[in-house]
Design a protein around this motif. Sequence first.
Motif, short mmCIF file in Angstrom:
data_model
loop_
_atom_site.label_atom_id
_atom_site.label_comp_id
_atom_site.label_asym_id
_atom_site.label_seq_id
_atom_site.Cartn_x
_atom_site.Cartn_y
_atom_site.Cartn_z
N PRO A 339 -7.27 45.16 -5.39
CA PRO A 339 -7.54 44.87 -6.81
C PRO A 339 -8.46 45.90 -7.46
O PRO A 339 -8.19 46.37 -8.56
CB PRO A 339 -8.19 43.49 -6.77
N TYR A 340 -9.54 46.22 -6.79
CA TYR A 340 -10.45 47.26 -7.27
C TYR A 340 -10.45 48.43 -6.29
O TYR A 340 -10.47 48.24 -5.07
CB TYR A 340 -11.88 46.74 -7.39
N THR A 341 -10.45 49.63 -6.82
CA THR A 341 -10.58 50.82 -5.97
C THR A 341 -12.03 51.05 -5.62
O THR A 341 -12.36 51.47 -4.50
CB THR A 341 -10.03 52.07 -6.69
N VAL A 342 -12.93 50.80 -6.56
CA VAL A 342 -14.35 51.10 -6.37
C VAL A 342 -15.19 50.07 -7.12
O VAL A 342 -14.80 49.59 -8.19
CB VAL A 342 -14.67 52.54 -6.84
N ALA A 343 -16.33 49.74 -6.52
CA ALA A 343 -17.31 48.87 -7.17
C ALA A 343 -18.59 49.66 -7.40
O ALA A 343 -19.06 50.37 -6.49
CB ALA A 343 -17.60 47.65 -6.32
N VAL A 344 -19.15 49.55 -8.59
CA VAL A 344 -20.42 50.21 -8.92
C VAL A 344 -21.52 49.16 -8.80
O VAL A 344 -21.46 48.11 -9.44
CB VAL A 344 -20.37 50.80 -10.34
N LEU A 345 -22.53 49.48 -7.98
CA LEU A 345 -23.57 48.51 -7.65
C LEU A 345 -24.96 49.09 -7.93
O LEU A 345 -25.50 49.83 -7.11
CB LEU A 345 -23.48 48.12 -6.16
N PRO A 346 -25.55 48.78 -9.07
CA PRO A 346 -26.93 49.20 -9.31
C PRO A 346 -27.88 48.40 -8.43
O PRO A 346 -27.72 47.18 -8.27
CB PRO A 346 -27.14 48.89 -10.79
N LEU A 347 -28.87 49.07 -7.85
CA LEU A 347 -29.76 48.41 -6.89
C LEU A 347 -30.66 47.40 -7.57
O LEU A 347 -31.15 46.47 -6.94
CB LEU A 347 -30.60 49.47 -6.16
N SER A 348 -30.88 47.57 -8.88
CA SER A 348 -31.79 46.70 -9.61
C SER A 348 -31.27 46.49 -11.03
O SER A 348 -30.45 47.26 -11.54
CB SER A 348 -33.20 47.33 -9.65
N ARG A 349 -31.78 45.43 -11.68
CA ARG A 349 -31.42 45.15 -13.06
C ARG A 349 -32.28 45.93 -14.06
O ARG A 349 -32.10 45.79 -15.27
CB ARG A 349 -31.56 43.66 -13.35
#
Length: 444
Positions: A339-349
């Motif tokens: 479904p997704y090729t890549v997920a972007v994950l920021p370490l903090s808000r």
Amino acid sequence: MPDLDRMEAIVSLAKQRGFIFPSAEIYGGFRSTYDYGPLGALMLRNVREAWWNFMVQQRPNVVGIEAAILSSPKIWEASGHLAGFTDPLVDCRKCGSRWREDQIEGVCPSCGSTDLTEARDFNLMFRTFVGPVADDASVAYLRPETAQGMFVNFPLVQRALRLKPPFGIAQLGKSFRNEITPGNFVFRTREFDQMEMEFFTPPELADRYFQYWTTERYEWYRTLGIPADELRLRPHDPDELSHYSKGTVDIEYRFPWGFGELEGIANRGTYDLNAHATHSGTDMTYFDPQTNERYLPNVIEPAGGVTRAMMAFLLSAFDRDEVGGEERTVLRLSPFLAPYTVAVLPLSRKPELQGAADAVFASLASAFSCDFDVTQSIGRRYRRQDEIGTPFCVTVDFDTLDDKAVTVRDRDTTEQVRIPMTEVTRYLQERLDSTARPVATPFG
């Protein structure tokens, strides 16, 4: 993991993670109908696009159409569906349940009774009415297959694009069959997506193209991740051939309950074109200007189900292993199906990190299907992306603000590399380019 446990795990995961929901669940459900959630809709689209790319886009002699779902009864009379598209229906006199006679071996699966009615033919087509009056003159049918739309449009397509056999007409779309006993999750449902192609060939090439398309379609499933030991080719015995078939081979997948059909490749001969020519009075022959001869092309038909394919890909991809001393669930889907090729994950808000992550997402979203997840610990987010099959995660951390680099994590190996933000798109594209994808084999 035992097959039935794997099936149960997939059904649970599909619902919890937004792949497949029981339809109308808030009203108690509607038997054997399913809705495809956000991830399921993305994966279905990817299965369709993988098929279209392989069958149409890569081939100079295959074109696509989209024929109507509602269709004239005359089509189904000509094709034989009105008279012969039936299953043998029996009723259990003890509990009142209904079954296909050929699937129960004389014993009611519900109560165990052998007191069953005589079998009677049950037509599988959904009947409806067109217009304000529900009478015999307004009867129409929801198509039980997409094939007939390609047959009745054969002369129009051939002339409009000046095509010479061998050539194919392909179509993706909904079909409807009023199955007596649907079941096994999305394996057998009354509403389903088909991916079909009718390949019109000179009669003398029919056998060669039958073998060619059998091999091509088998390799499509293999290249997209189904192991060879979970697939087999099963030729139909003469007594099980469809009325139109001169020969059929099924590509079967080893589902948890046993081998079941993913796709059939059939040599339909001239049955369909001849039937429509007879019933409509239209000349369905092809005139070959080089030989000054007219002939009815033979037809080779690869026909599969999109939802069945998706189910098989999910079952084959499901795995459990151990990472850092903890068990994880992972879908090892092909990057072309996930479904997704890549997920972007920021370490903090924190706003400064959020801004950098937004920039990374924007740079990737035009090229790839992307998810964005900022909730819970980074470890939990990795596990969540593993569980839905995302091949790559891009982590934006506080070092990113200084070195303008991010961490890219691989789903299958869990290895991580540090890459400049400006290089992530190129890096991911190179990884995709090195991944096996179905490639059409020239017919030689």
